[in-house]
Design a protein around this motif. Structure first.
Motif, PDB file in Angstrom:
ATOM      1  N   ALA A   3      28.212   7.461 -63.502  1.00  0.00           N
ATOM      2  CA  ALA A   3      27.332   6.372 -63.947  1.00  0.00           C
ATOM      3  C   ALA A   3      26.768   6.668 -65.330  1.00  0.00           C
ATOM      4  CB  ALA A   3      26.202   6.173 -62.942  1.00  0.00           C
ATOM      5  N   LYS A   4      26.430   7.942 -65.576  1.00  0.00           N
ATOM      6  CA  LYS A   4      25.915   8.340 -66.891  1.00  0.00           C
ATOM      7  C   LYS A   4      26.969   8.135 -67.966  1.00  0.00           C
ATOM      8  CE  LYS A   4      21.765   9.824 -65.815  1.00  0.00           C
ATOM      9  NZ  LYS A   4      20.555   9.179 -66.350  1.00  0.00           N
ATOM     10  N   ARG A   5      28.162   8.558 -67.625  1.00  0.00           N
ATOM     11  CA  ARG A   5      29.252   8.405 -68.616  1.00  0.00           C
ATOM     12  C   ARG A   5      29.503   6.929 -68.919  1.00  0.00           C
ATOM     13  NH1 ARG A   5      31.620  12.791 -65.540  1.00  0.00           N
ATOM     14  NH2 ARG A   5      31.627  14.706 -66.805  1.00  0.00           N
ATOM     15  N   LYS A   6      29.370   6.093 -67.912  1.00  0.00           N
ATOM     16  CA  LYS A   6      29.552   4.655 -68.123  1.00  0.00           C
ATOM     17  C   LYS A   6      28.481   4.116 -69.068  1.00  0.00           C
ATOM     18  CE  LYS A   6      29.872   0.238 -65.714  1.00  0.00           C
ATOM     19  NZ  LYS A   6      29.799  -0.463 -64.411  1.00  0.00           N
ATOM     20  N   GLU A   7      27.251   4.537 -68.843  1.00  0.00           N
ATOM     21  CA  GLU A   7      26.160   4.103 -69.728  1.00  0.00           C
ATOM     22  C   GLU A   7      26.371   4.617 -71.149  1.00  0.00           C
ATOM     23  OE1 GLU A   7      22.005   3.946 -68.277  1.00  0.00           O
ATOM     24  OE2 GLU A   7      22.811   5.035 -66.539  1.00  0.00           O
ATOM     25  N   ILE A   8      26.850   5.850 -71.264  1.00  0.00           N
ATOM     26  CA  ILE A   8      27.123   6.437 -72.590  1.00  0.00           C
ATOM     27  C   ILE A   8      28.183   5.617 -73.323  1.00  0.00           C
ATOM     28  CG2 ILE A   8      28.191   8.404 -73.750  1.00  0.00           C
ATOM     29  CD1 ILE A   8      26.701  10.204 -71.756  1.00  0.00           C
ATOM     30  N   ASN A   9      29.227   5.250 -72.609  1.00  0.00           N
ATOM     31  CA  ASN A   9      30.290   4.445 -73.229  1.00  0.00           C
ATOM     32  C   ASN A   9      29.772   3.078 -73.658  1.00  0.00           C
ATOM     33  OD1 ASN A   9      32.274   6.405 -72.993  1.00  0.00           O
ATOM     34  ND2 ASN A   9      32.895   5.724 -70.935  1.00  0.00           N
ATOM     35  N   GLU A  10      28.848   2.506 -72.828  1.00  0.00           N
ATOM     36  CA  GLU A  10      28.258   1.216 -73.197  1.00  0.00           C
ATOM     37  C   GLU A  10      27.441   1.350 -74.478  1.00  0.00           C
ATOM     38  OE1 GLU A  10      26.035   0.132 -69.785  1.00  0.00           O
ATOM     39  OE2 GLU A  10      27.774  -0.665 -68.664  1.00  0.00           O
ATOM     40  N   CYS A  11      26.706   2.461 -74.605  1.00  0.00           N
ATOM     41  CA  CYS A  11      25.924   2.705 -75.828  1.00  0.00           C
ATOM     42  C   CYS A  11      26.840   2.823 -77.041  1.00  0.00           C
ATOM     43  CB  CYS A  11      25.097   3.976 -75.671  1.00  0.00           C
ATOM     44  SG  CYS A  11      23.691   3.816 -74.553  1.00  0.00           S
ATOM     45  N   ARG A  12      27.872   3.605 -76.881  1.00  0.00           N
ATOM     46  CA  ARG A  12      28.804   3.810 -77.998  1.00  0.00           C
ATOM     47  C   ARG A  12      29.481   2.505 -78.400  1.00  0.00           C
ATOM     48  NH1 ARG A  12      31.431   9.519 -75.802  1.00  0.00           N
ATOM     49  NH2 ARG A  12      29.796  10.885 -76.680  1.00  0.00           N
ATOM     50  N   THR A  13      29.831   1.673 -77.423  1.00  0.00           N
ATOM     51  CA  THR A  13      30.453   0.374 -77.718  1.00  0.00           C
ATOM     52  C   THR A  13      29.498  -0.525 -78.490  1.00  0.00           C
ATOM     53  OG1 THR A  13      31.834   0.491 -75.734  1.00  0.00           O
ATOM     54  CG2 THR A  13      31.491  -1.686 -76.714  1.00  0.00           C
ATOM     55  N   ALA A  14      28.234  -0.544 -78.045  1.00  0.00           N
ATOM     56  CA  ALA A  14      27.234  -1.370 -78.723  1.00  0.00           C
ATOM     57  C   ALA A  14      27.016  -0.884 -80.154  1.00  0.00           C
ATOM     58  CB  ALA A  14      25.922  -1.333 -77.944  1.00  0.00           C
ATOM     59  N   MET A  15      26.955   0.439 -80.330  1.00  0.00           N
ATOM     60  CA  MET A  15      26.757   1.006 -81.674  1.00  0.00           C
ATOM     61  C   MET A  15      27.952   0.708 -82.574  1.00  0.00           C
ATOM     62  SD  MET A  15      25.098   4.633 -80.466  1.00  0.00           S
ATOM     63  CE  MET A  15      25.102   5.378 -82.109  1.00  0.00           C
ATOM     64  N   SER A  16      29.150   0.805 -81.990  1.00  0.00           N
ATOM     65  CA  SER A  16      30.366   0.516 -82.765  1.00  0.00           C
ATOM     66  C   SER A  16      30.412  -0.944 -83.198  1.00  0.00           C
ATOM     67  CB  SER A  16      31.602   0.854 -81.925  1.00  0.00           C
ATOM     68  OG  SER A  16      32.781   0.537 -82.622  1.00  0.00           O
ATOM     69  N   THR A  17      29.938  -1.845 -82.308  1.00  0.00           N
ATOM     70  CA  THR A  17      29.906  -3.277 -82.644  1.00  0.00           C
ATOM     71  C   THR A  17      28.967  -3.538 -83.815  1.00  0.00           C
ATOM     72  OG1 THR A  17      30.374  -3.878 -80.350  1.00  0.00           O
ATOM     73  CG2 THR A  17      29.385  -5.573 -81.760  1.00  0.00           C
ATOM     74  N   ILE A  18      27.808  -2.892 -83.765  1.00  0.00           N
ATOM     75  CA  ILE A  18      26.835  -3.051 -84.865  1.00  0.00           C
ATOM     76  C   ILE A  18      27.402  -2.495 -86.165  1.00  0.00           C
ATOM     77  CG2 ILE A  18      24.566  -2.336 -85.706  1.00  0.00           C
ATOM     78  CD1 ILE A  18      23.658  -2.292 -82.758  1.00  0.00           C
ATOM     79  N   GLU A  19      28.029  -1.336 -86.083  1.00  0.00           N
ATOM     80  CA  GLU A  19      28.629  -0.728 -87.282  1.00  0.00           C
ATOM     81  C   GLU A  19      29.709  -1.632 -87.871  1.00  0.00           C
ATOM     82  OE1 GLU A  19      31.069   3.329 -88.581  1.00  0.00           O
ATOM     83  OE2 GLU A  19      30.201   3.143 -86.560  1.00  0.00           O
ATOM     84  N   SER A  20      30.533  -2.229 -87.011  1.00  0.00           N
ATOM     85  CA  SER A  20      31.590  -3.136 -87.481  1.00  0.00           C
ATOM     86  C   SER A  20      31.000  -4.362 -88.152  1.00  0.00           C
ATOM     87  CB  SER A  20      32.476  -3.558 -86.305  1.00  0.00           C
ATOM     88  OG  SER A  20      33.152  -2.445 -85.758  1.00  0.00           O
ATOM     89  N   ARG A  21      29.878  -4.853 -87.556  1.00  0.00           N
ATOM     90  CA  ARG A  21      29.229  -6.031 -88.141  1.00  0.00           C
ATOM     91  C   ARG A  21      28.721  -5.731 -89.545  1.00  0.00           C
ATOM     92  NH1 ARG A  21      25.722  -6.948 -84.386  1.00  0.00           N
ATOM     93  NH2 ARG A  21      23.812  -6.167 -85.395  1.00  0.00           N
ATOM     94  N   TYR A  22      28.123  -4.580 -89.742  1.00  0.00           N
ATOM     95  CA  TYR A  22      27.628  -4.193 -91.069  1.00  0.00           C
ATOM     96  C   TYR A  22      28.781  -3.975 -92.042  1.00  0.00           C
ATOM     97  CZ  TYR A  22      22.629  -3.747 -90.213  1.00  0.00           C
ATOM     98  OH  TYR A  22      21.296  -4.006 -89.981  1.00  0.00           O
ATOM     99  N   ASN A  23      29.851  -3.372 -91.553  1.00  0.00           N
ATOM    100  CA  ASN A  23      31.021  -3.148 -92.420  1.00  0.00           C
ATOM    101  C   ASN A  23      31.599  -4.475 -92.897  1.00  0.00           C
ATOM    102  OD1 ASN A  23      30.834  -0.376 -92.225  1.00  0.00           O
ATOM    103  ND2 ASN A  23      32.279  -0.223 -90.520  1.00  0.00           N
ATOM    104  N   THR A  24      31.621  -5.465 -91.993  1.00  0.00           N
ATOM    105  CA  THR A  24      32.140  -6.784 -92.361  1.00  0.00           C
ATOM    106  C   THR A  24      31.255  -7.441 -93.416  1.00  0.00           C
ATOM    107  OG1 THR A  24      33.118  -7.116 -90.167  1.00  0.00           O
ATOM    108  CG2 THR A  24      32.707  -9.085 -91.502  1.00  0.00           C
ATOM    109  N   VAL A  25      29.926  -7.369 -93.210  1.00  0.00           N
ATOM    110  CA  VAL A  25      28.982  -7.954 -94.178  1.00  0.00           C
ATOM    111  C   VAL A  25      29.125  -7.278 -95.535  1.00  0.00           C
ATOM    112  CG1 VAL A  25      26.539  -8.201 -94.756  1.00  0.00           C
ATOM    113  CG2 VAL A  25      27.326  -8.679 -92.431  1.00  0.00           C
ATOM    114  N   ASN A  26      29.220  -5.950 -95.546  1.00  0.00           N
ATOM    115  CA  ASN A  26      29.350  -5.212 -96.813  1.00  0.00           C
ATOM    116  C   ASN A  26      30.679  -5.510 -97.496  1.00  0.00           C
ATOM    117  OD1 ASN A  26      26.852  -3.971 -96.556  1.00  0.00           O
ATOM    118  ND2 ASN A  26      27.664  -2.237 -95.417  1.00  0.00           N
TER     119      ASN A  26
END
Length: 233
Positions: A3-26
């Motif tokens: 369950a912890k690993r699942k939550e960790i992966n969800e965090c990483r996915t959310a962070m990656s989405t935000i990073e991609s959004r900023y990369n697109t804007v830049n």
């Protein structure tokens, strides 16, 4: 732990989405800036091309105007030659073309009048032709002078445009695109903190398991040693 690993992966996915959004804007901001620079460069190249064409045209007009000065010099010489023409009877004009004898005074006077009349008509015709040529030279000169004047106005205007556009281009090139960092994003920081906590919890759980397994292994080792001792008693 799953369950912890699942939550960790969800965090990483959310962070990656935000990073991609900023990369697109830049990237979009960088593309927009580069597009503006290319547009100004294209505009400057176009003005320079038209400026060069107009400068070449002005040179041709000036060359033709210089040729007119040569035409005027030649015209003046021919005009003076015609103006200097005077009627003169040739030596054989006073003789009869049939018998060769000297013409009587009355016939000689008549012939002289006729020859002088023809001379004056011929001279007048040459003068009229020269007058037409003088008018054409004047018209050509005025036409070319007007073209040169208009061409120079266009050249001056385009040179001003070149200066203005080059300043705009240099200014655009000097602009540093403001790129946003996803690491400053509040949502990203929230997920990052959550990830750190989950990772720490998972590490602790793994550490407890490892310690438990170590204790069990040591206990089993002690029991084995005890059994060995009992067999030798």
């Amino acid at each position: 732990r799953a369950a912890k690993r699942k939550e960790i992966n969800e965090c990483r996915t959310a962070m990656s989405t935000i990073e991609s959004r900023y990369n697109t804007v830049n990237r979009d901001a960088e593309d927009k800036h580069n597009k503006e620079v290319r547009a100004l460069q294209s505009q400057l190249d176009d003005i320079n091309f038209r400026l060069g064409e107009e400068q070449n045209a002005a040179k041709r007009y000036q060359s033709s105007l210089d040729d007119i000065e040569l035409r005027k010099d030649d015209f003046r010489k021919r005009w003076q030659e015609v103006e200097d023409m005077e009627f003169v009877m040739a030596d054989n004009d006073n003789r009869c073309p049939t018998c060769g004898q000297t013409l009587p005074n009355d016939m000689l006077e008549h012939k002289r009048d006729e020859l002088e009349k023809n001379f004056n008509l011929s001279k007048a015709a040459k003068q009229d032709k020269l007058d037409e040529e003088a008018k054409k030279i004047k018209d050509d000169q005025e036409r070319l002078s007007a073209r040169i004047e208009n061409s120079q106005r266009l050249i001056d205007k385009m040179q001003e445009q070149v200066t203005k556009t080059r300043e705009q281009l240099d200014g655009a090139k000097s602009v540093v695109v403001d790129k946003k960092s996803y690491k400053d994003d509040a949502e990203y920081l929230k997920w990052s903190d959550r990830l750190s906590k989950l990772q720490e919890e998972l590490d602790n759980m793994t550490s407890l398991k490892d310690n438990s397994q170590t204790i069990i292994a040591k206990k089993q080792e002690l029991m084995n040693k005890r059994d060995e001792i009992m067999r030798h008693l």
